[in-house]
Design an enzyme around this catalytic site. Structure first.
Site, PDB file in Angstrom:
ATOM      1  N   HIS A  86       2.987   4.466   2.255  1.00 65.99           N
ATOM      2  CA  HIS A  86       1.897   4.727   1.320  1.00 65.99           C
ATOM      3  C   HIS A  86       1.673   6.192   0.956  1.00 65.99           C
ATOM      4  O   HIS A  86       0.849   6.474   0.097  1.00 65.99           O
ATOM      5  CB  HIS A  86       0.581   4.190   1.882  1.00 65.99           C
ATOM      6  CG  HIS A  86       0.582   2.715   2.129  1.00 65.99           C
ATOM      7  ND1 HIS A  86       1.055   1.807   1.218  1.00 65.99           N
ATOM      8  CD2 HIS A  86       0.167   2.002   3.200  1.00 65.99           C
ATOM      9  CE1 HIS A  86       0.932   0.584   1.711  1.00 65.99           C
ATOM     10  NE2 HIS A  86       0.402   0.680   2.904  1.00 65.99           N
ATOM     11  N   TYR A 141       4.418   2.257  -2.520  1.00 65.10           N
ATOM     12  CA  TYR A 141       3.319   1.654  -3.285  1.00 65.10           C
ATOM     13  C   TYR A 141       2.008   2.103  -2.662  1.00 65.10           C
ATOM     14  O   TYR A 141       1.975   2.520  -1.500  1.00 65.10           O
ATOM     15  CB  TYR A 141       3.418   0.119  -3.317  1.00 65.10           C
ATOM     16  CG  TYR A 141       3.545  -0.535  -1.962  1.00 65.10           C
ATOM     17  CD1 TYR A 141       2.424  -0.890  -1.224  1.00 65.10           C
ATOM     18  CD2 TYR A 141       4.799  -0.822  -1.428  1.00 65.10           C
ATOM     19  CE1 TYR A 141       2.534  -1.492   0.023  1.00 65.10           C
ATOM     20  CE2 TYR A 141       4.930  -1.427  -0.186  1.00 65.10           C
ATOM     21  CZ  TYR A 141       3.795  -1.759   0.529  1.00 65.10           C
ATOM     22  OH  TYR A 141       3.919  -2.351   1.760  1.00 65.10           O
TER      23      TYR A 141
END
Length: 324
Positions: A299, A252
């Site tokens: 990330h 994410y």
């Protein structure tokens, strides 16, 4: 008869002249987009009053493919129903999903339930500073520059006290989640980044019962902030950033990356501070010296960094690196 024809001619000439003048004034700040039908076009009015407007999608095909102007940015009662696609992805980020509908009902009995930032238009020029936490801010003396922007968005726990000359003192928006929560000033919007339903439950608890003290780590049971300034990122916005801007890299998007894309939607001019490495290539926060690696973790920092640099190349943002 000749006089009548002359009058008719002069009338038509005046009408054509005024029509031409009107069209010239209308289109001088507009953009013509020709379709495959040569004779049809769409006129797109100037997006804002700044010299360069972020939302102008006509000057970059790369940007236009990714930027969706109508994506819901912030959660409210009227837009809270999630699509199956968004719900599956968002629930996949959390181990124990609660009853989302019940939580939403509680949320908007406490916090503002309205549309935000619907004031965009050709008369607005909203300038924004997105302030990250990179060590490249140290010694930059950017403080006075940062404080002059209309919106100053800060990320997680990045402090201002003691660092004012380099990072400024103004904060209009603080984007955080329970594990990065901190007390806020009266003029600052708390913008919650909900990675899980428990984050929404923590927000309710922090302003009421204060019973949630732990998620996957210990978290503050309460937070000093103005209830009427609370905002919540929409899960669909999180998925949009993941799909369109992170292009599925990582698990994410990071808080900083989400904040920057949020700024692209609510600001007309975006200046970026405290992103990237220091001049010697090191990655650490300006408020500590613990080295980090942007390539590791959930990330995909490398891809995010490349995208941020591409946004500058496309004249959508201006990055202030703290060094030359």
């Amino acid at each position: 008869m000749v006089v009548l024809q002359l009058r008719h001619f002069l009338y038509l000439a005046a009408l054509l002249s005024s029509t031409f003048t009107f069209l010239f004034l209308y289109f001088q700040n507009s953009k013509l987009v020709f379709t495959y039908n040569f004779y049809s076009f769409v006129s797109e009015r100037s997006q804002c009053a700044c010299s360069i407007c972020v939302a102008d999608r006509g000057n970059s095909n790369w940007f236009s493919k990714r930027y969706q102007p109508n994506i819901p940015l912030l959660l409210n009662r009227t837009n809270s129903v999630l699509s199956a696609k968004v719900s599956r992805w968002w629930n996949g980020l959390q181990s124990n999903a609660g009853n989302y509908t019940e939580v939403v009902d509680q949320l908007f009995s406490l916090f503002p339930d309205k549309e935000h930032y619907s004031d965009a238009g050709p008369d607005r020029c909203r300038t924004c500073a997105v302030v990250g936490n990179s060590g490249n801010l140290l010694g930059s003396h950017y403080g006075p520059l940062i404080d002059q922007y209309d919106f100053v968005m800060r990320i997680n726990k990045g402090p201002t006290e003691g660092y004012e000359k380099d990072v400024g003192s103004k904060t209009t928006h603080r984007i955080l989640y329970p594990e990065s929560a901190m007390d806020l000033g009266n003029s600052t919007h708390l913008v919650l980044l909900p990675f899980k339903i428990l984050d929404l439950q923590w927000l309710i608890s922090a302003f009421t019962t204060k019973h949630i003290t732990e998620t996957y780590i210990k978290v503050p049971s309460t937070i000093r902030a103005k209830k009427d300034k609370v905002m919540i990122f929409h899960p669909e916005f999180l998925r949009y950033v993941y799909d369109n801007w992170a292009e599925g890299h990582g698990l994410y998007p990071s808080t900083g990356f989400l904040t920057l894309i949020f700024a692209l939607h609510v600001c007309d001019e975006v200046n970026v501070f405290g992103f990237g490495a220091t001049s010697d290539g090191k990655w650490h926060h300006y408020f500590d010296e613990t080295l980090t690696s942007y390539e590791l973790g959930v990330h995909s920092g490398k891809f995010e960094n490349e995208t941020v640099n591409r946004l500058q190349q496309q004249n959508k943002i201006l990055i202030h690196k703290g060094w030359t």
